[in-house]
Design a protein around this motif. Structure first.
Motif, PDB file in Angstrom:
ATOM      1  N   LEU A   1       0.841  -1.205   0.000  1.00 40.69           N
ATOM      2  CA  LEU A   1       0.000   0.000   0.000  1.00 40.69           C
ATOM      3  C   LEU A   1       0.873   1.252   0.000  1.00 40.69           C
ATOM      4  O   LEU A   1       0.614   2.205  -0.752  1.00 40.69           O
ATOM      5  N   ALA A   2       1.916   1.257   0.814  1.00 43.93           N
ATOM      6  CA  ALA A   2       2.810   2.417   0.894  1.00 43.93           C
ATOM      7  C   ALA A   2       3.575   2.623  -0.412  1.00 43.93           C
ATOM      8  O   ALA A   2       3.649   3.746  -0.936  1.00 43.93           O
ATOM      9  N   VAL A   3       4.126   1.539  -0.973  1.00 44.56           N
ATOM     10  CA  VAL A   3       4.880   1.651  -2.220  1.00 44.56           C
ATOM     11  C   VAL A   3       3.971   2.088  -3.357  1.00 44.56           C
ATOM     12  O   VAL A   3       4.348   2.916  -4.202  1.00 44.56           O
ATOM     13  N   GLY A   4       2.751   1.544  -3.401  1.00 42.77           N
ATOM     14  CA  GLY A   4       1.804   1.919  -4.441  1.00 42.77           C
ATOM     15  C   GLY A   4       1.458   3.398  -4.389  1.00 42.77           C
ATOM     16  O   GLY A   4       1.379   4.072  -5.431  1.00 42.77           O
ATOM     17  N   ALA A   5       1.259   3.933  -3.189  1.00 45.50           N
ATOM     18  CA  ALA A   5       0.921   5.350  -3.032  1.00 45.50           C
ATOM     19  C   ALA A   5       2.058   6.252  -3.510  1.00 45.50           C
ATOM     20  O   ALA A   5       1.833   7.245  -4.209  1.00 45.50           O
ATOM     21  N   VAL A   6       3.287   5.878  -3.158  1.00 45.56           N
ATOM     22  CA  VAL A   6       4.454   6.656  -3.594  1.00 45.56           C
ATOM     23  C   VAL A   6       4.581   6.613  -5.114  1.00 45.56           C
ATOM     24  O   VAL A   6       4.838   7.638  -5.767  1.00 45.56           O
ATOM     25  N   GLY A   7       4.395   5.438  -5.695  1.00 48.45           N
ATOM     26  CA  GLY A   7       4.481   5.302  -7.144  1.00 48.45           C
ATOM     27  C   GLY A   7       3.450   6.136  -7.872  1.00 48.45           C
ATOM     28  O   GLY A   7       3.746   6.741  -8.920  1.00 48.45           O
ATOM     29  N   MET A   8       2.237   6.202  -7.357  1.00 50.28           N
ATOM     30  CA  MET A   8       1.183   7.020  -7.969  1.00 50.28           C
ATOM     31  C   MET A   8       1.551   8.499  -7.945  1.00 50.28           C
ATOM     32  O   MET A   8       1.350   9.221  -8.926  1.00 50.28           O
TER      33      MET A   8
ATOM     34  N   LEU B   1       4.531   9.801  -7.881  1.00 52.67           N
ATOM     35  CA  LEU B   1       5.738  10.085  -8.678  1.00 52.67           C
ATOM     36  C   LEU B   1       5.592   9.686 -10.145  1.00 52.67           C
ATOM     37  O   LEU B   1       6.583   9.687 -10.879  1.00 52.67           O
ATOM     38  N   ALA B   2       4.383   9.364 -10.578  1.00 46.43           N
ATOM     39  CA  ALA B   2       4.175   8.844 -11.932  1.00 46.43           C
ATOM     40  C   ALA B   2       4.735   9.766 -13.011  1.00 46.43           C
ATOM     41  O   ALA B   2       5.495   9.340 -13.891  1.00 46.43           O
ATOM     42  N   SER B   3       4.385  11.029 -12.965  1.00 51.85           N
ATOM     43  CA  SER B   3       4.809  11.964 -14.019  1.00 51.85           C
ATOM     44  C   SER B   3       6.325  12.161 -14.050  1.00 51.85           C
ATOM     45  O   SER B   3       6.942  12.034 -15.116  1.00 51.85           O
ATOM     46  N   PRO B   4       6.963  12.445 -12.900  1.00 56.29           N
ATOM     47  CA  PRO B   4       8.428  12.593 -12.951  1.00 56.29           C
ATOM     48  C   PRO B   4       9.146  11.305 -13.362  1.00 56.29           C
ATOM     49  O   PRO B   4      10.195  11.366 -14.016  1.00 56.29           O
ATOM     50  N   LEU B   5       8.606  10.142 -13.006  1.00 58.85           N
ATOM     51  CA  LEU B   5       9.222   8.880 -13.413  1.00 58.85           C
ATOM     52  C   LEU B   5       9.270   8.762 -14.936  1.00 58.85           C
ATOM     53  O   LEU B   5      10.298   8.382 -15.503  1.00 58.85           O
ATOM     54  N   ILE B   6       8.168   9.095 -15.583  1.00 57.47           N
ATOM     55  CA  ILE B   6       8.111   9.020 -17.055  1.00 57.47           C
ATOM     56  C   ILE B   6       9.124   9.975 -17.671  1.00 57.47           C
ATOM     57  O   ILE B   6       9.868   9.616 -18.601  1.00 57.47           O
ATOM     58  N   ARG B   7       9.196  11.187 -17.157  1.00 57.47           N
ATOM     59  CA  ARG B   7      10.099  12.200 -17.737  1.00 57.47           C
ATOM     60  C   ARG B   7      11.567  11.861 -17.487  1.00 57.47           C
ATOM     61  O   ARG B   7      12.432  12.164 -18.308  1.00 57.47           O
ATOM     62  N   ILE B   8      11.858  11.230 -16.352  1.00 56.53           N
ATOM     63  CA  ILE B   8      13.243  10.872 -16.042  1.00 56.53           C
ATOM     64  C   ILE B   8      13.701   9.666 -16.855  1.00 56.53           C
ATOM     65  O   ILE B   8      14.806   9.654 -17.412  1.00 56.53           O
TER      66      ILE B   8
ATOM     67  N   THR C   1      -1.175   5.267 -17.006  1.00 61.29           N
ATOM     68  CA  THR C   1      -0.828   3.841 -16.967  1.00 61.29           C
ATOM     69  C   THR C   1      -0.028   3.530 -15.710  1.00 61.29           C
ATOM     70  O   THR C   1      -0.299   2.543 -15.005  1.00 61.29           O
ATOM     71  N   VAL C   2       0.959   4.353 -15.415  1.00 55.29           N
ATOM     72  CA  VAL C   2       1.759   4.164 -14.206  1.00 55.29           C
ATOM     73  C   VAL C   2       0.889   4.275 -12.959  1.00 55.29           C
ATOM     74  O   VAL C   2       0.983   3.448 -12.036  1.00 55.29           O
ATOM     75  N   VAL C   3       0.036   5.276 -12.912  1.00 58.92           N
ATOM     76  CA  VAL C   3      -0.832   5.492 -11.748  1.00 58.92           C
ATOM     77  C   VAL C   3      -1.725   4.281 -11.496  1.00 58.92           C
ATOM     78  O   VAL C   3      -1.842   3.785 -10.360  1.00 58.92           O
ATOM     79  N   ILE C   4      -2.371   3.784 -12.533  1.00 59.69           N
ATOM     80  CA  ILE C   4      -3.328   2.679 -12.369  1.00 59.69           C
ATOM     81  C   ILE C   4      -2.631   1.396 -11.946  1.00 59.69           C
ATOM     82  O   ILE C   4      -3.113   0.664 -11.067  1.00 59.69           O
ATOM     83  N   TYR C   5      -1.486   1.110 -12.543  1.00 56.71           N
ATOM     84  CA  TYR C   5      -0.776  -0.119 -12.158  1.00 56.71           C
ATOM     85  C   TYR C   5      -0.254  -0.033 -10.722  1.00 56.71           C
ATOM     86  O   TYR C   5      -0.276  -1.032  -9.986  1.00 56.71           O
TER      87      TYR C   5
ATOM     88  N   ALA D   1      -1.685   1.618  -8.403  1.00 57.11           N
ATOM     89  CA  ALA D   1      -2.881   1.510  -7.557  1.00 57.11           C
ATOM     90  C   ALA D   1      -3.255   0.055  -7.300  1.00 57.11           C
ATOM     91  O   ALA D   1      -3.879  -0.264  -6.280  1.00 57.11           O
ATOM     92  N   SER D   2      -2.896  -0.826  -8.222  1.00 57.75           N
ATOM     93  CA  SER D   2      -3.239  -2.250  -8.080  1.00 57.75           C
ATOM     94  C   SER D   2      -2.275  -2.987  -7.162  1.00 57.75           C
ATOM     95  O   SER D   2      -2.515  -4.150  -6.813  1.00 57.75           O
ATOM     96  N   LEU D   3      -1.183  -2.339  -6.759  1.00 58.01           N
ATOM     97  CA  LEU D   3      -0.112  -3.024  -6.041  1.00 58.01           C
ATOM     98  C   LEU D   3      -0.575  -3.636  -4.716  1.00 58.01           C
ATOM     99  O   LEU D   3      -0.099  -4.703  -4.315  1.00 58.01           O
ATOM    100  N   PHE D   4      -1.521  -2.987  -4.041  1.00 59.21           N
ATOM    101  CA  PHE D   4      -2.043  -3.494  -2.766  1.00 59.21           C
ATOM    102  C   PHE D   4      -2.650  -4.878  -2.948  1.00 59.21           C
ATOM    103  O   PHE D   4      -2.339  -5.818  -2.200  1.00 59.21           O
ATOM    104  N   PHE D   5      -3.518  -5.016  -3.948  1.00 58.10           N
ATOM    105  CA  PHE D   5      -4.173  -6.306  -4.197  1.00 58.10           C
ATOM    106  C   PHE D   5      -3.186  -7.330  -4.765  1.00 58.10           C
ATOM    107  O   PHE D   5      -3.272  -8.514  -4.464  1.00 58.10           O
ATOM    108  N   VAL D   6      -2.241  -6.851  -5.575  1.00 61.68           N
ATOM    109  CA  VAL D   6      -1.220  -7.751  -6.125  1.00 61.68           C
ATOM    110  C   VAL D   6      -0.423  -8.406  -4.999  1.00 61.68           C
ATOM    111  O   VAL D   6      -0.148  -9.613  -5.023  1.00 61.68           O
ATOM    112  N   GLY D   7      -0.040  -7.620  -3.993  1.00 60.31           N
ATOM    113  CA  GLY D   7       0.749  -8.143  -2.882  1.00 60.31           C
ATOM    114  C   GLY D   7       0.030  -9.237  -2.115  1.00 60.31           C
ATOM    115  O   GLY D   7       0.600 -10.299  -1.842  1.00 60.31           O
ATOM    116  N   ILE D   8      -1.239  -8.984  -1.775  1.00 66.56           N
ATOM    117  CA  ILE D   8      -2.018  -9.988  -1.036  1.00 66.56           C
ATOM    118  C   ILE D   8      -2.232 -11.234  -1.888  1.00 66.56           C
ATOM    119  O   ILE D   8      -2.115 -12.366  -1.409  1.00 66.56           O
TER     120      ILE D   8
END
Length: 511
Positions: free
Chosen positions: A93-100, A102-109, A129-133, A135-142
């Protein structure tokens, strides 16, 4: 046929269904969006969170299974399951929130000079695309923890079924909502699929038994598990990180469709690995894990040897046949809708060069189970990090001289080095394998494959079979080729053929 063999056959069939549905997903994307910059944007962006998704999905299963066996032997299996689920839920949940965020800067970097970010809607597709994937990380982990749990109980088919529900949801959303949401229907479908997969597990276990809701988290136990998990997960993610490196260099080359067609080629040539390597490695893993728990290194080594043999028997002719029929395969799988003949030609040329990557990473998939069972995942992690650096250097050199084809070639070269290092390292750790057994059976498989390939090539070149439609062309050549291949193995009295033809068999037939 005993219960183990029946379970193995059911698992193989369910894996075929999963990979067939994955192939349908890819051809749906190709048919609707072809090699457009929208497809480039989606594929390039998806590669970023997908490294973490694979880190959780496959890494969790590989780390959890031996860990669960250890605690279950002490009568604490269910308590361990609860601890890992709760810990994984909070972390993902924490990693997914951080990824969402930082989506825009990740793409540009990561993709600063790519063609697709020059378009406003291309950048929008990439960011969402980055944001949605993420967001799914919580359910993916479980889901990942529970799939490891089901594998530990040899309920392989149920684990595969839950993964298939994610793919089917992705396909349905792409077909139904593409006119409304464009290619973003694909990640949205994936997100919904992870929720469906989660709910399947809740219903199967019942909400009350899903986890022990009142049990407090045992932080030292969770910390100990993640000390084992993170090098395993990072090692599993090496392939995806290398794919991200490949995508980065592909995006730098410029030109609409390069990223997309490299991805389509990789997905197609990866099918034999996904079916045979993953299936055999998953079946072998509990066997060698139990052998290790029983301190029976003879059965441990036999499990690795049989796993490698069975892999070579299926994988080698499959890749040889794909090499001969690559253009027909790409045409059959992808060429429709927005996917044109020029995209077929480009994808075919990439796919041929990816064959080495599939072969050597498949071998590594079996070898990796040995490291994880021995709780030596840190060895794999070190080798994996070396392979990433090798991949960067190799991509840089080969993309300069050969362009996009150099990226596919680089993947095969790095896969060979990675597989060779891991194989020799495990060999030293376990005191070697049966060299005569491995060499004899490998030579038999290679000879049978060469005879089959020569026959396929002659039939393809000197008959009118090439004039047939792609599906008939493939079937007309492939089916006799399979027959010739297994006849040659029978003449050699190959170990695999003897096992399959033996009456009854027993649960140790793969040991």
């Amino acid at each position: 046929m005993n219960k183990f063999k029946i379970a193995s056959v059911i698992f193989l069939l369910s894996t075929f269904v999963l990979k067939f549905s994955s192939m349908i997903r890819d051809l749906v994307i190709a048919g609707m969006f072809g090699d457009s910059y929208h497809a480039d944007a989606y594929i390039a962006a998806m590669t970023i969170p997908n490294a973490l998704i694979l880190f959780l999905l496959t890494g969790m299963k590989d780390a959890f299974l031996p860990s669960y066996y250890k605690y279950d032997a002490l009568g604490k299996g269910e308590a361990h399951l609860t601890n890992i689920i709760k810990g994984t839920a909070l972390i993902s949940l924490a990693v997914g929130a951080v990824g969402m965020l930082l989506a825009s800067p990740l793409i540009r970097i990561i993709y600063p000079n790519s063609d697709f970010i020059q378009y406003s809607d291309g950048m929008q597709v990439a960011v969402w695309t980055v944001v949605i994937y993420f967001a799914s990380l919580f359910f993916v982990g479980i889901n990942a923890v529970y799939e490891g749990y089901f594998d530990a109980h040899r309920k392989f088919s149920f684990s595969v079924f839950s993964q298939t529900s994610v793919v089917l949801s992705t396909i349905v959303f792409a077909l139904v909502f593409h006119s409304k949401w464009g290619i973003l229907a694909v990640p949205i479908g994936y997100f919904v699929g992870t929720i469906i997969s989660f709910l399947i597990k809740v219903v199967y276990r019942t909400p009350k038994k899903f986890i022990n809701w009142k049990q407090k988290m045992d932080l030292p136990e969770i910390k100990e598990f993640y000390g084992i998990f993170w090098p395993v997960g990072l090692t599993i993610a090496v392939g995806q990180i290398n794919l991200l490196v490949n995508t980065f260099f592909a995006a730098r080359l410029g030109g609409e469709g390069v990223v997309a067609n490299l991805n389509y080629a990789f997905r197609l040539i990866n099918i034999p690995q996904a079916i045979f390597a993953v299936t055999i490695a998953t079946i072998v893993f509990p066997i060698i894990a139990k052998a290790k728990a029983d301190n029976n290194m003879l059965d441990f080594r036999k499990g690795i040897e049989k796993g490698l043999l069975y892999l070579l028997v299926f994988l080698t002719p499959a890749l040889a046949g794909m090499w001969v029929l690559m253009n027909e395969l790409v045409t059959l799988v992808y060429e429709r809708g927005a996917f044109t003949a020029s995209a077929t030609a480009m994808t075919s040329s990439f796919a041929v060069l990816y064959i080495g990557s599939t072969f050597f990473y498949s071998i590594q998939a079996i070898i990796a189970k040995g490291f994880y069972t021995l709780e030596k995942g840190h060895y794999m992690m070190r080798i994996g990090i070396i392979s990433i650096f090798l991949n960067v250097i190799s991509n840089w050199i080969f993309s300069i001289f050969y362009g996009a084809e150099g990226i596919a070639l680089s993947a095969s070269i790095v896969a060979f080095l990675y597989s060779a290092i891991t194989f020799t390292t495990l060999w030293k750790l376990i005191g070697g394998l049966d060299k005569i057994y491995l060499v004899k059976n490998t030579i038999q498989v290679m000879i049978a494959t060469v005879i089959m390939t020569i026959g396929l090539s002659i039939a393809d070149t000197y008959t009118d079979i090439a004039e047939l439609p792609p599906l008939l062309h493939i079937l007309t050549i492939a089916l006799p080729g399979v027959f010739v291949y297994f006849i040659v193995l029978m003449l050699f009295r190959n170990e695999f053929v003897k096992t399959i033809l033996s009456k009854g068999g027993n649960s140790s037939s793969i040991q």
